[in-house]
Write an enzyme that holds these catalytic residues in place. Structure first.
Site, mmCIF file in Angstrom:
data_model
loop_
_atom_site.group_PDB
_atom_site.id
_atom_site.type_symbol
_atom_site.label_atom_id
_atom_site.label_comp_id
_atom_site.label_asym_id
_atom_site.label_seq_id
_atom_site.Cartn_x
_atom_site.Cartn_y
_atom_site.Cartn_z
ATOM 1 N N LYS A 1 -64.635 -8.391 -29.958
ATOM 2 C CA LYS A 1 -65.585 -8.912 -28.965
ATOM 3 C C LYS A 1 -66.806 -9.449 -29.701
ATOM 4 C CE LYS A 1 -68.726 -7.482 -25.202
ATOM 5 N NZ LYS A 1 -69.079 -6.439 -24.205
ATOM 6 N N ASP B 1 -71.670 -9.097 -15.871
ATOM 7 C CA ASP B 1 -71.974 -8.222 -17.003
ATOM 8 C C ASP B 1 -70.710 -7.564 -17.575
ATOM 9 O OD1 ASP B 1 -73.549 -7.026 -18.875
ATOM 10 O OD2 ASP B 1 -74.397 -5.497 -17.540
ATOM 11 N N ARG C 1 -64.429 -8.222 -21.493
ATOM 12 C CA ARG C 1 -62.995 -8.297 -21.193
ATOM 13 C C ARG C 1 -62.553 -9.733 -20.915
ATOM 14 N NH1 ARG C 1 -63.872 -3.909 -16.635
ATOM 15 N NH2 ARG C 1 -65.415 -3.386 -18.210
ATOM 16 N N ASP D 1 -73.634 -6.709 -29.421
ATOM 17 C CA ASP D 1 -72.418 -6.878 -28.618
ATOM 18 C C ASP D 1 -71.365 -7.744 -29.322
ATOM 19 O OD1 ASP D 1 -71.330 -5.840 -26.334
ATOM 20 O OD2 ASP D 1 -71.970 -7.482 -25.018
ATOM 21 N N LYS E 1 -79.126 -7.354 -16.843
ATOM 22 C CA LYS E 1 -79.379 -5.955 -17.201
ATOM 23 C C LYS E 1 -80.862 -5.636 -16.998
ATOM 24 C CE LYS E 1 -75.807 -5.538 -20.791
ATOM 25 N NZ LYS E 1 -74.994 -4.482 -20.178
ATOM 26 N N ASP F 1 -75.913 -10.069 -24.927
ATOM 27 C CA ASP F 1 -75.425 -9.776 -23.584
ATOM 28 C C ASP F 1 -76.610 -9.453 -22.677
ATOM 29 O OD1 ASP F 1 -74.051 -9.117 -21.327
ATOM 30 O OD2 ASP F 1 -73.220 -7.229 -22.108
ATOM 31 N N GLU G 1 -68.416 -9.006 -19.133
ATOM 32 C CA GLU G 1 -68.026 -10.265 -19.779
ATOM 33 C C GLU G 1 -67.099 -10.051 -20.977
ATOM 34 O OE1 GLU G 1 -70.706 -8.639 -20.524
ATOM 35 O OE2 GLU G 1 -70.512 -8.628 -22.701
HETATM 36 N N1 BES Z 1 -71.942 -4.820 -23.696
HETATM 37 C C1 BES Z 1 -71.884 -4.021 -22.538
HETATM 38 C C2 BES Z 1 -71.492 -2.567 -22.814
HETATM 39 C C3 BES Z 1 -72.414 -1.755 -23.702
HETATM 40 C C4 BES Z 1 -73.250 -0.800 -23.152
HETATM 41 C C5 BES Z 1 -72.376 -1.877 -25.071
HETATM 42 C C6 BES Z 1 -74.059 -0.038 -23.955
HETATM 43 C C7 BES Z 1 -73.190 -1.113 -25.884
HETATM 44 C C8 BES Z 1 -74.024 -0.183 -25.319
HETATM 45 C C9 BES Z 1 -70.837 -4.589 -21.577
HETATM 46 O O1 BES Z 1 -70.692 -5.957 -21.600
HETATM 47 C C10 BES Z 1 -71.270 -4.238 -20.183
HETATM 48 O O2 BES Z 1 -72.277 -4.708 -19.769
HETATM 49 N N2 BES Z 1 -70.443 -3.416 -19.505
HETATM 50 C C11 BES Z 1 -70.693 -3.040 -18.169
HETATM 51 C C12 BES Z 1 -69.394 -3.180 -17.401
HETATM 52 C C13 BES Z 1 -69.546 -3.017 -15.917
HETATM 53 C C14 BES Z 1 -70.391 -4.102 -15.339
HETATM 54 C C15 BES Z 1 -68.161 -3.010 -15.296
HETATM 55 C C16 BES Z 1 -71.170 -1.598 -18.169
HETATM 56 O O3 BES Z 1 -70.687 -0.795 -18.952
HETATM 57 O O4 BES Z 1 -72.087 -1.301 -17.388
HETATM 58 ZN ZN ZN Z 2 -71.176 -6.905 -23.350
HETATM 59 MN MN MN Z 3 -72.077 -6.957 -20.305
#
Ligand code: BES
Ligand code: ZN
Ligand code: MN
Length: 505
Positions: free
Chosen positions: A269, A351, A355, A292, A281, A274, A353
């Site tokens: 990834k 968010d 996947r 990220d 966020k 992000d 993104e």
């Molecule tokens: N990059 C984030 C996940 C992340 C969180 C990485 C903390 C490192 C530290 C990812 O893209 C994300 O935002 N995931 C969301 C998914 C949700 C919206 C289904 C999450 O985990 O809140």
């Molecule tokens: Zn992310």
């Molecule tokens: Mn994200």
């Protein structure tokens, strides 16, 4: 960067300023004191006893002494007690790293130590030296090039000499050579992650990958945004829509000379920032999101190291690069996209993104390379952070053989993984109401990390595949002496390297 060397000259004949002893708990710190220090030794023993240093795991003790006419230091670093027959590799990694941290505190720029006894670890001398040199270089890494006053930067140990028997010199040197190649890859991955989003865009990531590919004789292909769109990679395209910077797909390839070797595909990834997109966020969740692209950094640099180490497997590394931003062009919650393999998804949450970009890269890799196994490495979910904490990454796979190979590589590399559930039962949670899939999943099933894995499982076909969620451990890992606060860990790099090196075993 610290330089590690081996020598068969006696320890106290080394020109170092710090002499390190690794001490098993409850034992005397050096049973074979070189004649040079015999007169001072009773004093040392008394001092160590008085200050209550017993070799406990995690403890260090340093004191100055007269080495000829110069002041030098003895540094003691505790191994703790053995659990079972051998010490673990993690014990060695921590004790070596602590000796370096201790030297940094005292501003000691050169170290020497007897190499750890391979028998104590159930390993060869070469392997022990490989681990000692690799972790020394990993512990020395700092991100301080933007502190303009050089004196304010982190104090760095410049050299570490490991003393071995003459008969072991060649093997030990080979160990140090391998350790340095691995550490270089890890630290380069960390540096890419530590560079902020204004310096590490998808395009500059691709430029960095090109340089690495050139230096390591890798074939490299860079698909730009136009090509990504033409190929039908709707996920990679959608995520980058809100950004000024074009999305890229970088592919590096290493081919072994060995006949009939298996092929592994690693997919990373590569979100260079992000923001969350329109599902933006909040403060407190966005600040570290330059990290990220940690998976992509791990993948490219692991393949580079494997080429230099002449691994006996073919390895493909794919980096799915985009910046997830907010703008009038950004993709919207509710958008429907079509991926490289023809499947469709609704973007329930901009968010989620990671996947979306991985889906296209996984589909591409399984179609064009038909690998024997495929792994993706991704900072995918906050849920995984909460599930396993900072000292592990989440491992999700339905392939038991691949699972045990990854778990073995986690132990040798120190990139620890903890398995989380992935079974067919969960897969309903990523079904879309009006599309094949939805990217945010149905909340009644909870299990956010598994949710991500379920989404990705739709893009791997029949290829044995594992998903590694490094969101917990990619950045700012506390308490480990080989990391520092607020910087990247290179998580996944060493795991992928060891997995490939140990594949045929
Ligand atoms: N990059 C984030 C996940 C992340 C969180 C990485 C903390 C490192 C530290 C990812 O893209 C994300 O935002 N995931 C969301 C998914 C949700 C919206 C289904 C999450 O985990 O809140
Ligand atoms: Zn992310
Ligand atoms: Mn994200």
């Amino acid at each position: 960067m610290i330089s590690c060397t081996v020598s068969d000259k006696p320890l106290f004949k080394q020109s170092a300023k710090g002499f390190v002893f690794f001490v098993e708990e409850g034992t005397k710190f050096a049973s074979h004191v070189e004649p040079l220090l015999q007169d001072q030794f009773p004093l040392f023993e008394k001092l160590v006893k008085e200050r209550n240093f017993t070799g406990k795991k995690g403890s260090t003790f340093a004191f100055p002494f007269m080495h000829g006419k110069a002041i030098a230091y003895i540094i003691l670093s505790g191994f703790g007690k053995k659990q079972g027959k051998h010490f673990t590799l993690e014990t060695l990694r921590e004790a070596v790293s602590r000796s370096i941290r201790c030297a940094e505190n005292f501003k000691i720029e050169s170290l020497a130590a007897h190499a750890a006894d391979p028998k104590e670890f159930g390993q060869s001398i070469q392997y022990v030296l490989q681990k000692m040199s690799c972790i020394s270089m990993k512990a020395s890494y700092a991100f301080d090039e933007f502190i303009t006053d050089k004196d304010s930067r982190t104090f760095k140990v410049e050299s570490y000499t490991f003393v071995v028997d003459k008969k072991d010199l060649k093997d030990a040197q080979e160990g140090v050579r391998i350790g340095a190649i691995v550490a270089d890859a890890i630290n380069r991955a960390r540096h890419w992650v530590d560079l902020p989003a204004n310096m590490m865009t998808p395009h500059s990531f691709a430029d960095n990958a090109k340089k690495v590919a050139k230096d390591h004789a890798l074939k490299i292909t860079v698909f730009t945004e136009d090509q990504i769109e033409k190929m039908g990679m709707g996920g990679l395209k959608a995520v980058g829509m809100g950004s000024q910077h074009d999305s890229h797909l970088v592919i590096v390839e290493y081919k072994t000379k060995k006949k009939n070797a298996p092929t592994l595909a690693f997919v990373g990834k590569g979100i260079t920032f992000d923001s969350g997109g329109l599902n933006i966020k909040p403060t407190g969740y966005m600040e570290d999101m330059k990290d990220d692209m940690s998976g992509a950094a791990a993948v490219i640099n692991a393949v580079a190291a494997l080429s230099e180490l002449k691994a006996e497997v073919n390895v493909i590394g794919l980096a799915a690069l985009a910046e997830n931003m907010v703008s009038g062009n950004a993709n919207h919650p509710g958008d429907i996209i079509t991926f490289y393999n023809g499947k469709t998804a609704i973007v329930g949450n901009t968010d989620a993104e990671g996947r979306l970009v991985l889906a296209d890269a996984l589909a591409y890799a399984s179609k064009h390379y038909t690998p024997d196994a495929m792994l993706d490495v991704a900072t995918l979910t906050g849920a995984c952070v909460h599930a396993v904490g900072p000292f592990f990454s989440g491992l999700m796979t339905q392939d038991e053989n691949l699972c045990s190979k990854i778990e073995a590589a986690a132990i040798t590399s120190g990139d620890h993984v903890w398995r989380l559930p992935l079974t067919d039962d969960y897969k309903v949670m990523v079904k879309g109401d009006h599309t094949d899939l939805c990217n945010d999943g149905k909340t009644k099933y909870k299990a956010g990390a598994t949710n991500g894995a379920c989404f990705l499982s739709n893009f791997v076909g029949d290829t044995p595949w594992a998903h590694i969620d490094i969101a917990p451990s990619a950045f700012n890992v506390p308490d480990k002496p080989y990391f520092r606060t607020g910087i990247a860990t290179g998580m996944g790099t060493h795991l992928l390297i060891d997995l490939a090196l140990q594949w045929n075993k």
